[in-house]
Scaffold this motif. Structure first.
Motif, PDB file in Angstrom:
ATOM      1  N   MET A 110       0.834  -1.207   0.000  1.00  0.00           N
ATOM      2  CA  MET A 110       0.000   0.000   0.000  1.00  0.00           C
ATOM      3  C   MET A 110       0.869   1.258   0.000  1.00  0.00           C
ATOM      4  O   MET A 110       0.597   2.222  -0.717  1.00  0.00           O
ATOM      5  CB  MET A 110      -0.927  -0.003   1.216  1.00  0.00           C
ATOM      6  N   MET A 111       1.936   1.230   0.790  1.00  0.00           N
ATOM      7  CA  MET A 111       2.820   2.389   0.890  1.00  0.00           C
ATOM      8  C   MET A 111       3.517   2.679  -0.432  1.00  0.00           C
ATOM      9  O   MET A 111       3.544   3.828  -0.905  1.00  0.00           O
ATOM     10  CB  MET A 111       3.861   2.151   1.986  1.00  0.00           C
ATOM     11  N   THR A 112       4.095   1.645  -1.054  1.00  0.00           N
ATOM     12  CA  THR A 112       4.869   1.873  -2.268  1.00  0.00           C
ATOM     13  C   THR A 112       3.989   2.254  -3.453  1.00  0.00           C
ATOM     14  O   THR A 112       4.408   3.027  -4.312  1.00  0.00           O
ATOM     15  CB  THR A 112       5.704   0.636  -2.628  1.00  0.00           C
ATOM     16  N   ASP A 113       2.772   1.733  -3.508  1.00  0.00           N
ATOM     17  CA  ASP A 113       1.909   2.047  -4.653  1.00  0.00           C
ATOM     18  C   ASP A 113       1.236   3.408  -4.536  1.00  0.00           C
ATOM     19  O   ASP A 113       0.514   3.824  -5.446  1.00  0.00           O
ATOM     20  CB  ASP A 113       0.840   0.958  -4.847  1.00  0.00           C
ATOM     21  N   THR A 114       1.467   4.092  -3.427  1.00  0.00           N
ATOM     22  CA  THR A 114       0.925   5.441  -3.256  1.00  0.00           C
ATOM     23  C   THR A 114       2.038   6.464  -3.022  1.00  0.00           C
ATOM     24  O   THR A 114       1.759   7.597  -2.621  1.00  0.00           O
ATOM     25  CB  THR A 114      -0.051   5.497  -2.061  1.00  0.00           C
ATOM     26  N   GLY A 115       3.290   6.037  -3.241  1.00  0.00           N
ATOM     27  CA  GLY A 115       4.400   6.945  -3.001  1.00  0.00           C
ATOM     28  C   GLY A 115       4.454   7.429  -1.567  1.00  0.00           C
ATOM     29  O   GLY A 115       4.619   8.616  -1.296  1.00  0.00           O
ATOM     30  N   GLY A 116       4.312   6.489  -0.629  1.00  0.00           N
ATOM     31  CA  GLY A 116       4.282   6.867   0.786  1.00  0.00           C
ATOM     32  C   GLY A 116       3.009   7.595   1.156  1.00  0.00           C
ATOM     33  O   GLY A 116       3.018   8.491   2.006  1.00  0.00           O
ATOM     34  N   PHE A 117       1.904   7.199   0.507  1.00  0.00           N
ATOM     35  CA  PHE A 117       0.573   7.783   0.743  1.00  0.00           C
ATOM     36  C   PHE A 117       0.528   9.270   0.366  1.00  0.00           C
ATOM     37  O   PHE A 117      -0.088  10.086   1.047  1.00  0.00           O
ATOM     38  CB  PHE A 117       0.131   7.569   2.193  1.00  0.00           C
ATOM     39  N   THR A 118       1.194   9.583  -0.775  1.00  0.00           N
ATOM     40  CA  THR A 118       1.165  10.959  -1.279  1.00  0.00           C
ATOM     41  C   THR A 118       0.290  11.113  -2.512  1.00  0.00           C
ATOM     42  O   THR A 118       0.050  12.228  -2.963  1.00  0.00           O
ATOM     43  CB  THR A 118       2.586  11.448  -1.613  1.00  0.00           C
ATOM     44  N   TYR A 119      -0.185  10.003  -3.095  1.00  0.00           N
ATOM     45  CA  TYR A 119      -1.135  10.084  -4.205  1.00  0.00           C
ATOM     46  C   TYR A 119      -2.040   8.854  -4.182  1.00  0.00           C
ATOM     47  O   TYR A 119      -1.700   7.821  -3.609  1.00  0.00           O
ATOM     48  CB  TYR A 119      -0.433  10.227  -5.569  1.00  0.00           C
ATOM     49  N   ILE A 169      21.582  -1.886 -10.548  1.00  0.00           N
ATOM     50  CA  ILE A 169      20.936  -3.147 -10.204  1.00  0.00           C
ATOM     51  C   ILE A 169      19.431  -2.913 -10.169  1.00  0.00           C
ATOM     52  O   ILE A 169      18.974  -1.774 -10.099  1.00  0.00           O
ATOM     53  CB  ILE A 169      21.408  -3.697  -8.837  1.00  0.00           C
ATOM     54  N   LYS A 170      18.682  -3.990 -10.227  1.00  0.00           N
ATOM     55  CA  LYS A 170      17.220  -3.903 -10.285  1.00  0.00           C
ATOM     56  C   LYS A 170      16.686  -3.034  -9.154  1.00  0.00           C
ATOM     57  O   LYS A 170      16.990  -3.255  -7.984  1.00  0.00           O
ATOM     58  CB  LYS A 170      16.626  -5.311 -10.160  1.00  0.00           C
ATOM     59  N   GLY A 171      15.917  -2.013  -9.511  1.00  0.00           N
ATOM     60  CA  GLY A 171      15.303  -1.137  -8.514  1.00  0.00           C
ATOM     61  C   GLY A 171      16.003   0.186  -8.339  1.00  0.00           C
ATOM     62  O   GLY A 171      15.450   1.095  -7.702  1.00  0.00           O
ATOM     63  N   ASP A 172      17.210   0.333  -8.899  1.00  0.00           N
ATOM     64  CA  ASP A 172      17.954   1.574  -8.693  1.00  0.00           C
ATOM     65  C   ASP A 172      17.286   2.790  -9.329  1.00  0.00           C
ATOM     66  O   ASP A 172      17.537   3.919  -8.907  1.00  0.00           O
ATOM     67  CB  ASP A 172      19.380   1.443  -9.243  1.00  0.00           C
ATOM     68  N   ALA A 173      16.476   2.563 -10.352  1.00  0.00           N
ATOM     69  CA  ALA A 173      15.787   3.696 -10.993  1.00  0.00           C
ATOM     70  C   ALA A 173      14.410   3.953 -10.385  1.00  0.00           C
ATOM     71  O   ALA A 173      13.723   4.902 -10.772  1.00  0.00           O
ATOM     72  CB  ALA A 173      15.653   3.453 -12.496  1.00  0.00           C
ATOM     73  N   GLU A 174      14.019   3.117  -9.434  1.00  0.00           N
ATOM     74  CA  GLU A 174      12.691   3.233  -8.807  1.00  0.00           C
ATOM     75  C   GLU A 174      12.535   4.592  -8.131  1.00  0.00           C
ATOM     76  O   GLU A 174      13.400   5.027  -7.362  1.00  0.00           O
ATOM     77  CB  GLU A 174      12.517   2.132  -7.767  1.00  0.00           C
ATOM     78  N   GLY A 175      11.449   5.273  -8.428  1.00  0.00           N
ATOM     79  CA  GLY A 175      11.136   6.529  -7.763  1.00  0.00           C
ATOM     80  C   GLY A 175      11.752   7.762  -8.381  1.00  0.00           C
ATOM     81  O   GLY A 175      11.330   8.887  -8.076  1.00  0.00           O
ATOM     82  N   LEU A 176      12.743   7.598  -9.252  1.00  0.00           N
ATOM     83  CA  LEU A 176      13.374   8.771  -9.856  1.00  0.00           C
ATOM     84  C   LEU A 176      12.383   9.590 -10.667  1.00  0.00           C
ATOM     85  O   LEU A 176      12.458  10.822 -10.705  1.00  0.00           O
ATOM     86  CB  LEU A 176      14.547   8.345 -10.748  1.00  0.00           C
ATOM     87  N   VAL A 177      11.429   8.910 -11.295  1.00  0.00           N
ATOM     88  CA  VAL A 177      10.464   9.613 -12.141  1.00  0.00           C
ATOM     89  C   VAL A 177       9.563  10.541 -11.334  1.00  0.00           C
ATOM     90  O   VAL A 177       8.991  11.503 -11.875  1.00  0.00           O
ATOM     91  CB  VAL A 177       9.623   8.594 -12.945  1.00  0.00           C
ATOM     92  N   ASN A 178       9.440  10.299 -10.043  1.00  0.00           N
ATOM     93  CA  ASN A 178       8.605  11.167  -9.210  1.00  0.00           C
ATOM     94  C   ASN A 178       9.273  12.507  -8.893  1.00  0.00           C
ATOM     95  O   ASN A 178       8.591  13.501  -8.641  1.00  0.00           O
ATOM     96  CB  ASN A 178       8.283  10.463  -7.880  1.00  0.00           C
TER      97      ASN A 178
END
Length: 341
Positions: free
Chosen positions: A174-183, A255-264
């Motif tokens: 739930m946390m990750t799919d909402t950006g820490g409950f920001t959207y 490595i897998k996941g290093d680009a996670e969240g950069l687009v935000n």
């Protein structure tokens, strides 16, 4: 608060399916994110309270920052153990399809899932479900599939027996799919669910740190590089994008996941309404992965469908392009010029 989502008939059918099935398999989409991994782990842990021994199969690698989640060591990677996984899927009685709306999102697993004689249950929050299932729990309004899994467990009467090993991955998803409950997280039901998960002695602050403060030194350097050297801001359109080439990824020991969240991150620019990332695949030529994020009512899912062979949610979507990176950039600019008017 009433958080039931199944009709009486659906609830009874699902209960009977679980009770009657001996060989239960859970799977998710390619490149599993926190919601995919969390929903698989959470549902599997719940099924164990039924006396079941579920098998978890994921198409390929999930991000390094999710490997701390309890139960990940039991996950079978299809890309590493195809023959073994095919045998399990072929002999399954019941197959839970979690966090994907069409079998194509499982890539190389798609054939084995389609050919499996198992009865299939979909639990997902993406638009336009397109699978042959006996039970389809499709709720695009939900913040995450983990939210739906919690609500199903609750409705099945499984909350009292819920273990911490079940609660932790569900909260994480739930946390990750909402950006820490920001959207995508303004409904009161979400925070009621969080309040209930907290009674299971989960440490939400530690979960946050394990996910968002668990990167390598090279991920931090990659972040600075993207923001300083790679970010293209199209101010007139209130949009921005950046490109990560295969050479970029190699230079920063990706490595897998290093680009996670950069687009935000570009959405922090005042007035910004859209951010897009392009990332070359590390193995396949002319394959570019696209991530889109937006704010308010900007429909990045529609943009993903029209231009990037993808889809998703209003403010968080993805897709792919099979072309050279230069052509992919031209497509991004065209999409921005059309949508951001």
């Amino acid at each position: 608060m009433n958080i039931d989502i199944l009709s009486a008939a659906e609830l009874e059918q699902l209960r009977q399916l679980i009770t009657a099935s001996e060989k239960i398999v859970l799977c998710c989409h390619r490149s599993p994110d926190g919601d995919a991994v969390g929903s698989v782990l959470g549902m599997a842990e719940f099924l164990r309270t039924y006396g079941k021994v579920p098998v978890m199969i994921v198409p390929d690698a999930y991000p390094d920052f999710l490997q701390w989640l309890p139960g990940t060591e039991r996950m079978i990677r299809y890309d590493k153990h195809k023959g073994f996984a095919d045998e399990i899927l072929s002999g399954a009685d019941l197959l839970f399809c979690l966090d994907f709306n069409t079998v194509a999102r499982t890539d190389d697993m798609a054939g084995a899932i389609t050919q499996s004689g198992a009865k299939k249950v979909m639990i997902d929050h993406h638009l336009n479900p397109d699978m042959d299932t006996v039970v389809c729990v499709s709720r695009p309004e939900a913040c995450s599939t983990c939210e739906l899994v919690f609500r199903i467990i609750w409705q099945l009467g499984g909350f009292d027996a819920m273990t911490r090993k079940c609660a932790v991955p569900l909260y994480c998803g739930m946390m990750t799919d909402t950006g820490g409950f920001t959207y995508n997280s303004t409904r009161p039901e979400i925070f009621f669910i969080i309040s209930q998960l907290l009674t299971k002695r989960i440490n939400k602050d530690k979960i946050y740190r394990n996910v968002y403060n668990n990167y390598s030194e090279w991920r931090m350097r990659l972040t600075g590089y993207v923001l300083y050297r790679k970010l293209v801001v199209m101010s007139d359109y209130k949009a921005s994008y950046f490109i990560l080439t295969r050479d970029d990824l190699k230079a920063f020991h990706y490595i897998k996941g290093d680009a996670e969240g950069l687009v935000n991150m570009p959405l922090q620019i005042k007035g910004s309404k859209l951010s897009i990332s392009l990332r070359q695949d590390t193995e396949k030529d002319n394959l570019v992965w696209v991530s889109l994020r937006s704010v308010d009512d900007f429909p990045c899912n529609k943009m993903a469908e029209r231009y990037f062979n993808g889809g998703g949610h209003l403010n968080a979507s993805g897709g792919r392009l099979e072309c050279p990176i230069e052509e992919a950039e031209a497509i991004v600019r065209k999409a921005i010029e059309e949508f951001c008017v």
